[in-house]
Write a protein that holds these residues in place. Structure first.
Motif, PDB file in Angstrom:
ATOM      1  N   GLU A 168       0.844  -1.190   0.000  1.00 48.00           N
ATOM      2  CA  GLU A 168       0.000   0.000   0.000  1.00 48.00           C
ATOM      3  C   GLU A 168       0.880   1.242   0.000  1.00 48.00           C
ATOM      4  OE1 GLU A 168      -2.989   0.005   3.004  1.00 48.00           O
ATOM      5  OE2 GLU A 168      -3.739  -1.965   2.418  1.00 48.00           O
TER       6      GLU A 168
ATOM      7  N   ASP B 243       0.705   4.838   0.394  1.00 51.58           N
ATOM      8  CA  ASP B 243      -0.090   5.980   0.847  1.00 51.58           C
ATOM      9  C   ASP B 243       0.843   7.128   1.245  1.00 51.58           C
ATOM     10  OD1 ASP B 243       0.994   5.119   3.237  1.00 51.58           O
ATOM     11  OD2 ASP B 243      -0.902   4.424   4.061  1.00 51.58           O
TER      12      ASP B 243
ATOM     13  N   THR C 233       2.405  -4.240  -5.177  1.00 56.90           N
ATOM     14  CA  THR C 233       1.572  -3.079  -4.858  1.00 56.90           C
ATOM     15  C   THR C 233       0.125  -3.297  -5.284  1.00 56.90           C
ATOM     16  OG1 THR C 233       3.506  -1.678  -5.176  1.00 56.90           O
ATOM     17  CG2 THR C 233       1.377  -0.580  -5.070  1.00 56.90           C
TER      18      THR C 233
ATOM     19  N   PHE D  74      -2.328  -0.858  -3.882  1.00 63.92           N
ATOM     20  CA  PHE D  74      -2.981   0.440  -3.700  1.00 63.92           C
ATOM     21  C   PHE D  74      -1.957   1.551  -3.804  1.00 63.92           C
ATOM     22  CE2 PHE D  74      -3.922   4.003  -0.863  1.00 63.92           C
ATOM     23  CZ  PHE D  74      -5.145   4.419  -1.353  1.00 63.92           C
TER      24      PHE D  74
END
Length: 113
Positions: free
Chosen positions: A19, A21, A51, A53
């Motif tokens: 993820e 972010d 990956t 997200f």
């Protein structure tokens, strides 16, 4: 966050986390910039094999590293994009500035600079 860096010759490969972010992106940005400033990197590969997200901060990391390497005559490549990551690359326009390698043979696909 599981992000790994591999430096071989003038190639730096960053294995992106599951993820990507804001928190992960900030750390990747700092670490990648340190490596890019410390070593003569001509080719930066973002490996998206794990990956699932990525938000806008991940897109920003890629664009920032692209701009840094472009001025130094280097290139940025994305590899192992799944369907979701490919869609993000197209929607965001990243596919126009970042070379995309196909998984099997390492060849390029998509639009180039």
């Amino acid at each position: 966050m599981e992000c790994k860096y591999e430096l071989k010759g003038g190639n730096l490969t960053i294995r992106m986390p599951k993820e990507l972010d804001h928190h992960c992106a900030s750390q990747i940005q700092v670490e990648a910039d340190l490596l890019l400033q410390s070593y003569l990197v001509k080719r930066l590969v973002f490996d998206f094999s794990e990956t699932e997200f990525m938000d806008s901060s991940g897109i920003g990391v890629i664009i920032g590293r692209y701009q840094n390497l472009r001025y130094a005559g280097g290139e940025v490549v994305a590899s192992h994009l799944n369907a979701r990551m490919s869609k993000i690359f197209v929607i965001s326009g990243l596919h126009k500035i970042v070379k995309i390698e196909k998984e099997e043979d390492g060849s390029e696909s998509g639009d180039e600079k």
